[in-house]
Design a protein around this motif. Structure first.
Motif, PDB file in Angstrom:
ATOM      1  N   GLU A   1      38.075  56.729  35.132  1.00 38.30           N
ATOM      2  CA  GLU A   1      37.499  57.436  36.257  1.00 38.30           C
ATOM      3  C   GLU A   1      38.065  58.844  36.364  1.00 38.30           C
ATOM      4  O   GLU A   1      39.224  59.096  36.061  1.00 38.30           O
TER       5      GLU A   1
ATOM      6  N   CYS B   1      33.776  59.353  39.552  1.00 42.70           N
ATOM      7  CA  CYS B   1      32.821  58.688  38.664  1.00 42.70           C
ATOM      8  C   CYS B   1      33.463  58.465  37.304  1.00 42.70           C
ATOM      9  O   CYS B   1      34.539  58.973  37.018  1.00 42.70           O
TER      10      CYS B   1
ATOM     11  N   TYR C   1      29.106  61.363  33.692  1.00 39.48           N
ATOM     12  CA  TYR C   1      28.002  62.149  34.224  1.00 39.48           C
ATOM     13  C   TYR C   1      27.221  62.719  33.062  1.00 39.48           C
ATOM     14  O   TYR C   1      27.743  62.926  31.986  1.00 39.48           O
TER      15      TYR C   1
ATOM     16  N   HIS D   1      25.650  57.401  41.610  1.00 37.43           N
ATOM     17  CA  HIS D   1      26.140  57.708  42.953  1.00 37.43           C
ATOM     18  C   HIS D   1      25.664  59.055  43.466  1.00 37.43           C
ATOM     19  O   HIS D   1      25.738  59.314  44.668  1.00 37.43           O
TER      20      HIS D   1
ATOM     21  N   GLU E   1      27.581  58.608  37.547  1.00 42.56           N
ATOM     22  CA  GLU E   1      27.589  57.154  37.669  1.00 42.56           C
ATOM     23  C   GLU E   1      28.967  56.559  37.436  1.00 42.56           C
ATOM     24  O   GLU E   1      29.855  57.200  36.894  1.00 42.56           O
ATOM     25  N   ASP E   2      29.104  55.292  37.861  1.00 38.85           N
ATOM     26  CA  ASP E   2      30.373  54.580  37.707  1.00 38.85           C
ATOM     27  C   ASP E   2      30.346  53.709  36.455  1.00 38.85           C
ATOM     28  O   ASP E   2      29.395  53.754  35.670  1.00 38.85           O
TER      29      ASP E   2
END
Length: 63
Positions: free
Chosen positions: A5, A22, A25, A44, A37-38
């Motif tokens: 992350e 996140c 990306y 998100h 996104e995760d």
């Protein structure tokens, strides 16, 4: 939190800033948007390219 992350900082053309946590990306060529996104692939944030001045990222630091 996982090591994958990051904190992504988006600087908008109007001067606003947005920090997003996140794991990935990307830029969607069809829509012209940035997707954040995760690890599970959940998006998100979707940010239109024409509103972005720059994007940079910071890694988490464990103290």
């Amino acid at each position: 939190m996982e090591d994958t992350e990051t904190i992504v900082i988006i600087q908008f053309i109007n001067g606003d800033r947005l920090n997003i946590i996140c794991s990935d990306y990307s830029f969607d060529k069809e829509s012209g948007d940035y997707l954040f996104e995760d690890d599970l692939g959940i998006v998100h944030a979707i940010v239109p390219r024409e509103q972005v001045a720059c994007i940079y990222e910071e890694k988490y630091r464990y103290i």
